[in-house]
Design an enzyme around this catalytic site. Structure first.
Site, PDB file in Angstrom:
ATOM      1  N   ASN A   7      38.973  30.974 -90.854  1.00  0.00           N
ATOM      2  CA  ASN A   7      39.643  31.466 -92.058  1.00  0.00           C
ATOM      3  C   ASN A   7      38.843  30.963 -93.247  1.00  0.00           C
ATOM      4  OD1 ASN A   7      41.286  31.992 -94.233  1.00  0.00           O
ATOM      5  ND2 ASN A   7      42.889  30.531 -93.658  1.00  0.00           N
ATOM      6  N   LYS A   9      39.285  31.493 -96.363  1.00  0.00           N
ATOM      7  CA  LYS A   9      40.040  31.264 -97.610  1.00  0.00           C
ATOM      8  C   LYS A   9      39.258  31.886 -98.783  1.00  0.00           C
ATOM      9  CE  LYS A   9      42.045  27.333 -95.336  1.00  0.00           C
ATOM     10  NZ  LYS A   9      42.692  26.043 -95.416  1.00  0.00           N
ATOM     11  N   HIS A  93      50.236  32.306 -93.783  1.00  0.00           N
ATOM     12  CA  HIS A  93      49.465  31.060 -93.852  1.00  0.00           C
ATOM     13  C   HIS A  93      50.185  30.090 -94.803  1.00  0.00           C
ATOM     14  CE1 HIS A  93      46.286  28.214 -94.799  1.00  0.00           C
ATOM     15  NE2 HIS A  93      45.749  28.567 -93.637  1.00  0.00           N
ATOM     16  N   GLU A  95      49.185  28.255 -97.082  1.00  0.00           N
ATOM     17  CA  GLU A  95      48.794  28.367 -98.495  1.00  0.00           C
ATOM     18  C   GLU A  95      49.506  29.553 -99.144  1.00  0.00           C
ATOM     19  OE1 GLU A  95      44.581  28.137 -97.811  1.00  0.00           O
ATOM     20  OE2 GLU A  95      44.860  26.048 -97.242  1.00  0.00           O
ATOM     21  N   GLU A 164      49.874  25.319 -87.808  1.00  0.00           N
ATOM     22  CA  GLU A 164      49.029  24.623 -88.774  1.00  0.00           C
ATOM     23  C   GLU A 164      49.892  23.652 -89.573  1.00  0.00           C
ATOM     24  OE1 GLU A 164      45.202  26.957 -89.634  1.00  0.00           O
ATOM     25  OE2 GLU A 164      46.702  27.581 -91.085  1.00  0.00           O
ATOM     26  N   GLY A 170      42.777  20.841 -94.582  1.00  0.00           N
ATOM     27  CA  GLY A 170      41.831  20.480 -95.639  1.00  0.00           C
ATOM     28  C   GLY A 170      41.855  19.011 -96.003  1.00  0.00           C
ATOM     29  N   SER A 210      41.966  20.824 -90.112  1.00  0.00           N
ATOM     30  CA  SER A 210      40.829  19.898 -90.003  1.00  0.00           C
ATOM     31  C   SER A 210      40.170  19.916 -88.620  1.00  0.00           C
ATOM     32  CB  SER A 210      41.247  18.472 -90.389  1.00  0.00           C
ATOM     33  OG  SER A 210      41.642  18.445 -91.750  1.00  0.00           O
TER      34      SER A 210
HETATM   35  P1  13P Z   1      40.784  23.316 -92.579  1.00  0.00           P
HETATM   36  O1  13P Z   1      40.129  23.539 -91.225  1.00  0.00           O
HETATM   37  O2  13P Z   1      39.820  23.380 -93.713  1.00  0.00           O
HETATM   38  O3  13P Z   1      41.650  22.091 -92.575  1.00  0.00           O
HETATM   39  O4  13P Z   1      41.785  24.569 -92.802  1.00  0.00           O
HETATM   40  C1  13P Z   1      42.707  24.893 -91.819  1.00  0.00           C
HETATM   41  C2  13P Z   1      43.339  26.194 -92.133  1.00  0.00           C
HETATM   42  O5  13P Z   1      44.179  26.293 -93.007  1.00  0.00           O
HETATM   43  C3  13P Z   1      42.886  27.387 -91.391  1.00  0.00           C
HETATM   44  O6  13P Z   1      43.709  28.482 -91.633  1.00  0.00           O
END
Ligand code: 13P
Length: 248
Positions: A7, A9, A93, A95, A164, A170, A210
């Site tokens: 992903n 982002k 997601h 976010e 997640e 992150g 992560s």
């Molecule tokens: P990270 O791997 O950067 O922690 O992000 C995870 C994520 O939100 C994937 O959708």
């Protein structure tokens, strides 16, 4: 077989997207796995047309609107995403849920839109740190899954889940394989109840938060971890290839 999904982002415009796909060299085990990349909607066309793109890497979008068209400034519909070359759509997601106020009802409507247009939804669930500290992991993730299940089971069709934990995204702080297995076992048990075991086993449950090439192998070895959904470590072609290699 594992699902290795990236992903991106809000990273990688069209040029960086072309560069990624043109330079990606997949390891010999790649054919044993399902590989997905979710670029920004603006970079999807560049991914589709990237010179030398390995067709084993399938594409998706990170978000869709639930309507097919209309006065929704800034939004992209499932129909448009499909036409532009997406086969998958992330839905819900964390976010989207936490930064943009997306509700369980929005998630259900987006699942329905994805289904109408032949996109496979990848539905994300996960608890915050506060919810985990309060001992509410099961309640939160089952609540999110239960809200989505009617839309997911309404019509036959494939879907994926992603667990997640918000505190692991992150932050560099990864859930342990045991944490992931516990949460994902809970989701699997609910899928078994809702779909019956034979249909449930066909729903991959991914872990995200992560994930890096050096922890992917242990996470993927955990029970009920059928794949990984990776943010930061999926942005570099060498790192994505290393994630695929770690899947064995
Ligand atoms: P990270 O791997 O950067 O922690 O992000 C995870 C994520 O939100 C994937 O959708």
């Amino acid at each position: 077989m594992a699902v290795i999904a990236g992903n991106w982002k809000m990273h990688h415009g069209p040029r960086a997207t072309r560069d990624f796909f043109s330079s990606l060299v997949l390891p010999p085990n790649a054919g044993a796995h399902e590989l997905l990349i979710f670029p920004t909607a603006l970079s999807l066309a560049a991914a589709v047309d990237a010179p030398g793109r390995d067709p084993r890497v399938q594409l998706g979008v990170q978000n869709i609107h639930w309507e097919d068209k209309g006065a929704f400034t800034g939004e992209v519909s499932a129909a448009m995403a499909r036409e532009a070359g997406a086969a998958f759509a992330l839905v819900g997601h964390s976010e989207r849920r936490h930064l943009f106020g997306e509700t369980d009802k929005d998630v259900s409507r987006k699942i329905a839109a994805a289904r109408r247009h032949g996109l496979v939804p990848v539905v994300c669930v996960g608890e915050t740190l506060e919810e985990r500290r309060g001992g509410r992991v099961e309640e939160v993730i089952l609540g999110q899954l239960d809200a989505a299940l009617p839309a997911l089971t309404d019509v036959e069709g494939r879907f994926l889940l992603a667990y997640e934990p918000v505190w692991a995204i992150g932050t560099g702080e990864t859930a342990t394989p045991d944490d992931a297995a516990a949460a994902q076992g809970t989701l699997r048990a609910r899928l078994d109840e809702a779909l019956g075991p034979s249909r449930s086993t066909r729903v991959p449950i991914l872990y995200g938060g992560s994930v890096k090439p050096d922890n992917a192998r242990d996470l993927l070895a955990a029970p009920d971890v059928d794949g990984v959904l990776v943010g930061g470590a999926s942005l570099d072609a060498g790192s994505f290839a290393a994630l695929v290699e770690a899947a064995g």
